[in-house]
Design a protein around this motif. Structure first.
Motif, short mmCIF file in Angstrom:
data_model
loop_
_atom_site.label_atom_id
_atom_site.label_comp_id
_atom_site.label_asym_id
_atom_site.label_seq_id
_atom_site.Cartn_x
_atom_site.Cartn_y
_atom_site.Cartn_z
N GLY A 19 0.70 -1.17 0.01
CA GLY A 19 -0.12 -0.08 -0.34
C GLY A 19 0.75 1.32 -0.08
N SER A 21 -1.00 4.22 4.26
CA SER A 21 -2.08 3.42 4.13
C SER A 21 -2.61 2.66 5.17
CB SER A 21 -1.81 2.37 2.94
OG SER A 21 -0.69 1.56 3.17
N LYS A 23 -0.07 0.27 6.42
CA LYS A 23 0.62 -0.96 6.33
C LYS A 23 1.64 -1.12 7.63
CE LYS A 23 4.04 -0.06 2.95
NZ LYS A 23 4.00 1.60 2.98
N HIS A 31 5.91 -1.42 -0.29
CA HIS A 31 5.35 -0.62 -1.16
C HIS A 31 5.68 -0.86 -2.72
CE1 HIS A 31 9.03 1.96 -1.12
NE2 HIS A 31 8.80 2.15 -2.40
N ARG A 40 -3.69 -5.58 -0.17
CA ARG A 40 -3.49 -4.30 -0.36
C ARG A 40 -4.28 -3.22 0.43
NH1 ARG A 40 -5.15 -3.90 -6.18
NH2 ARG A 40 -4.42 -1.50 -5.96
N MET A 41 -3.59 -2.51 0.87
CA MET A 41 -4.11 -1.54 1.79
C MET A 41 -4.38 -0.25 1.67
SD MET A 41 -2.68 -2.75 5.80
CE MET A 41 -4.40 -1.84 6.48
N LYS A 42 -5.47 0.68 1.97
CA LYS A 42 -5.46 2.09 1.65
C LYS A 42 -6.44 2.52 2.67
CE LYS A 42 -6.61 5.26 -1.88
NZ LYS A 42 -7.41 5.37 -3.14
N GLU A 102 -2.93 3.23 -8.73
CA GLU A 102 -3.48 3.15 -7.16
C GLU A 102 -2.02 3.13 -6.17
OE1 GLU A 102 -6.70 0.30 -8.88
OE2 GLU A 102 -6.34 0.10 -6.43
N ARG A 103 -0.93 3.29 -6.70
CA ARG A 103 0.15 3.43 -5.89
C ARG A 103 0.15 4.54 -5.37
NH1 ARG A 103 5.02 1.58 -8.64
NH2 ARG A 103 6.07 2.51 -6.84
#
Lengths: 407, 248
Positions: free
Chosen positions: B38, B42, B44, B197, B210-212, B238-239
């Motif tokens: 993420g 995010s 993580k 990441h 994947r986190m956000k 999305e990165r």
């Protein structure tokens, strides 16, 4: 095994910043050095004082003229103590508890033998003096009753004075000049060192009458030294002295008159001196204590810097499983090692300082008791642990997440 | 192995409250190799700290080996870190003036285990560094340093290895070698959670989470198609600003 590893870890921590560790040690070295030398001086001085008192003998009583007062103000010493007082006190029919009494006047004077001259204490006394302190003649004879009675110009030299004036040449029956008056040398004393607070080796003795009339021009004594027949008779002897001197000086206590003399037994003098040494003790201990505290502050300061600098390391240690207690202990051990090393070197420095003091002043007597070393080391370790507690606690309370993030 | 339910972590940042984790559910089975990925912020890193028992959640449950660990005392948490978890960091975090062998031995000392030297030596052997045992970190290359750090993480034989951007400070070839080492350890049965990441690194795992903004937005097994997708970096959009180097 575990303890050894924890210990090794602390050593590695300290080695990682050697200069800083040494600086932290320095404060303790100075502190412990100060403690050791302070205690050595104290112990040495006290032993010296005890020795001096022992050289006088516990049955010794000293009589001094009292301070004369007029309207509450001191106007100097009474001038009432005379040679006849000493003779009366020495008379067993009058004072049965007194074995001997010596009248004393003294002053510094220069003594000359042809080209050589030396400064020495001139003691005017009588025939009892030598016997009272078991002080023996090496050559010739001591003063006699006749010498005193007929005011002879004869002198007995202390060991060192004889050496200074004559070297190895014979001194007996030679003439020396004391304050420009010629005296015949009738005896040379053995080497003795101290009697009380006087070094008798650098002293010369002349008949008390001669000293008063021909040298110092005074009619009164500076002191009378009295020896009781035995230590248990000191109290009785003091009572006899009071009674006899009051009678001779016409002092009627009941009529409100005050004594014109003071009597000190050995014990009282000892007590007075110990009051002075107590003050010394307090001053020296305070100085030593302050330097240890300063040393402790040094350790605390440096440990705090070390904890801040090693924040990340502490975080890592916590991440790999260190308990808060492990961290606390590690820093405490580091502080302990600093103070123990400082203590060790401090002992060495203390010895050197003590030695140096003794050699350079030649007056201060020192003695380092083995107990002092143990005491100083314990103080050092306690100082280290005490000043290490706060930094160590601070380290152990760090939040692992924050600590790991620390740059 | 790991069972996380409705895990929430709030931080007070000045006047505002930051929801670093917002009711996250996550299960990781024994022997899995999972990447958590993420952008910066995010959640993580917070996730890793919680999984690693370095921190406690504000609410929710965390079971490690069927044992509630979310509200244990500092002392118990330290014990769990010592026996259950091995940490690998981006910046290696070795003790500088201490040899590789001694670095590896540190967790053994805190675990109060005997045979320290022998265990440390065999752990170094496991990462192929026994010949460098007496070198200091400054005398080792980046890859070697990370191997020492991995040996340190493994020395207590923890069932779980937590790696935080382990390749972040390494060139790509050395990074690959480190990832290869992870694969080997995975084959030996170690559960691995890798936080990164970099999609290309994340793609090495069996499964990518994947986190956000404090929640999991995707959790799927890595098949060949997905792997290609990740490697091709087609998820660029999305990165976001995720490529912040040097963050721990």
């Amino acid at each position: 095994m575990f303890i050894v590893q924890i210990f090794m870890m602390a050593i590695r921590g300290l080695r990682a910043n050697l200069l800083r560790s040494l600086l932290a040690t320095l404060g303790v070295i100075i502190g412990v050095g100060a403690v050791i030398s302070a205690m050595s001086i104290l112990e040495g001085t006290q032993r010296d004082i005890v020795n001096r008192f022992e050289s006088l003998g516990s049955e010794t009583i000293t009589i001094y003229p009292a301070t004369a007062k007029s309207g509450g103000r001191s106007v100097g010493m009474y001038q009432t103590l005379v040679v006849e007082d000493a003779d009366a006190l020495a008379d067993p029919r009058i004072c049965p508890s007194i074995a001997a009494a010596s009248a004393e006047v003294s002053g510094m004077a220069s003594i000359k033998n042809l080209g050589r001259n030396t400064e020495a204490t001139v003691l005017g006394t009588n025939s009892s003096y030598a016997d009272m302190y078991s002080y023996r003649v090496a050559e010739g004879r001591f003063l006699t009753r006749d010498d005193v009675a007929s005011e002879q110009k004869v002198v007995v030299l202390g060991h060192k004075v004889a050496e200074d004036l004559f070297g190895h040449a014979p001194a007996l029956n030679r003439t020396v000049k004391i304050m420009s008056v010629s005296f015949r040398v009738i005896g040379i004393m053995e080497r003795k060192g101290n009697i009380g607070f006087r070094n008798v080796d650098s002293q010369v003795m002349v008949p008390v009458t001669t000293a008063m009339n021909r040298l110092f021009g005074i009619r009164f004594l500076h002191a009378i030294a009295v020896k009781a027949v035995s230590p248990s008779q000191v109290e009785t002897a003091m009572a006899e002295i009071k009674r006899e001197l009051r009678r001779r000086h016409n002092i009627n206590i009941r009529a409100g008159k005050e004594d014109d003399f003071m009597i000190f037994s050995q014990e009282e003098q000892r007590r007075q001196v110990s009051e002075v040494t107590t003050i010394f003790e307090i001053v020296l201990y305070s100085i030593a204590g302050i330097s240890l505290v300063v040393g402790g502050i040094g350790i605390m300061n440096i440990m705090l810097v070390s904890v801040t600098e090693r924040t990340r390391e502490i975080g890592v240690r916590m991440a790999v499983g260190a308990q808060r207690w492990d961290i606390l202990r590690q820093f405490l051990i580091e502080a302990g090692i600093i103070s123990l090393l400082g203590g060790g070197f401090g002992v060495a420095v203390g010895f050197m300082m003590t030695d140096l003091l003794e050699k350079t002043t030649r007056v201060i007597e020192t003695y380092t008791a083995p107990g002092v070393i143990v005491y100083a080391l314990i103080m050092a370790i306690l100082t280290g642990l005490f000043s290490g507690i706060y930094p160590a606690y601070k380290a152990s309370r760090l939040d692992p997440v924050e600590a790991l993030r620390y740059e | 192995m790991i069972r996380i339910e409705k895990l929430t972590k709030l931080y007070q940042m000045g006047d505002s409250v930051v929801r670093a984790l917002d009711g996250v559910d996550l299960h990781i089975r024994k022997g899995e190799f999972v990447s958590i990925t993420g952008a910066s912020g995010s959640g993580k890193s917070t996730m890793m700290h919680l999984i690693g028992c370095l921190d406690r959640p504000t609410s929710g449950a965390y079971l490690l080996d069927n044992q509630r660990v979310d509200q244990l005392s500092d002392r118990r948490l330290a014990r769990i870190r010592s026996t259950y978890i091995g940490f690998v960091f981006q910046t290696f975090n070795l003790l500088n003036r201490t040899s590789a062998l001694e670095n590896v031995a540190v967790p053994l000392i805190y675990a109060r285990r005997g045979g320290v030297r022998a265990h440390a030596r065999s752990s170094l052997e496991r990462v192929g560094l026994s010949k460098r045992a007496h070198h200091k970190p400054s005398e080792l290359s980046g890859g070697e340093r990370q191997r020492v750090a991995i040996a340190r993480a493994l020395v207590n034989n923890p069932p779980l290895l937590l790696a935080d951007e382990p390749t972040g400070n390494l060139d790509s070839r050395t990074g690959e070698q480190i990832l290869e080492l992870f694969h080997e350890l995975h084959r030996e049965g170690v559960t691995i959670v890798l936080v990164t990441h970099e999609m290309a690194v994340a793609a090495q795992a069996q499964r990518v989470v994947r986190m956000k903004d404090g929640v999991i937005i995707e959790d799927r097994q890595v098949d060949e198609a997905y792997k290609q997708e990740l490697l091709a970096d087609r998820l660029k959009g999305e990165r976001g600003g995720g490529a912040v180097a040097g963050k721990v």
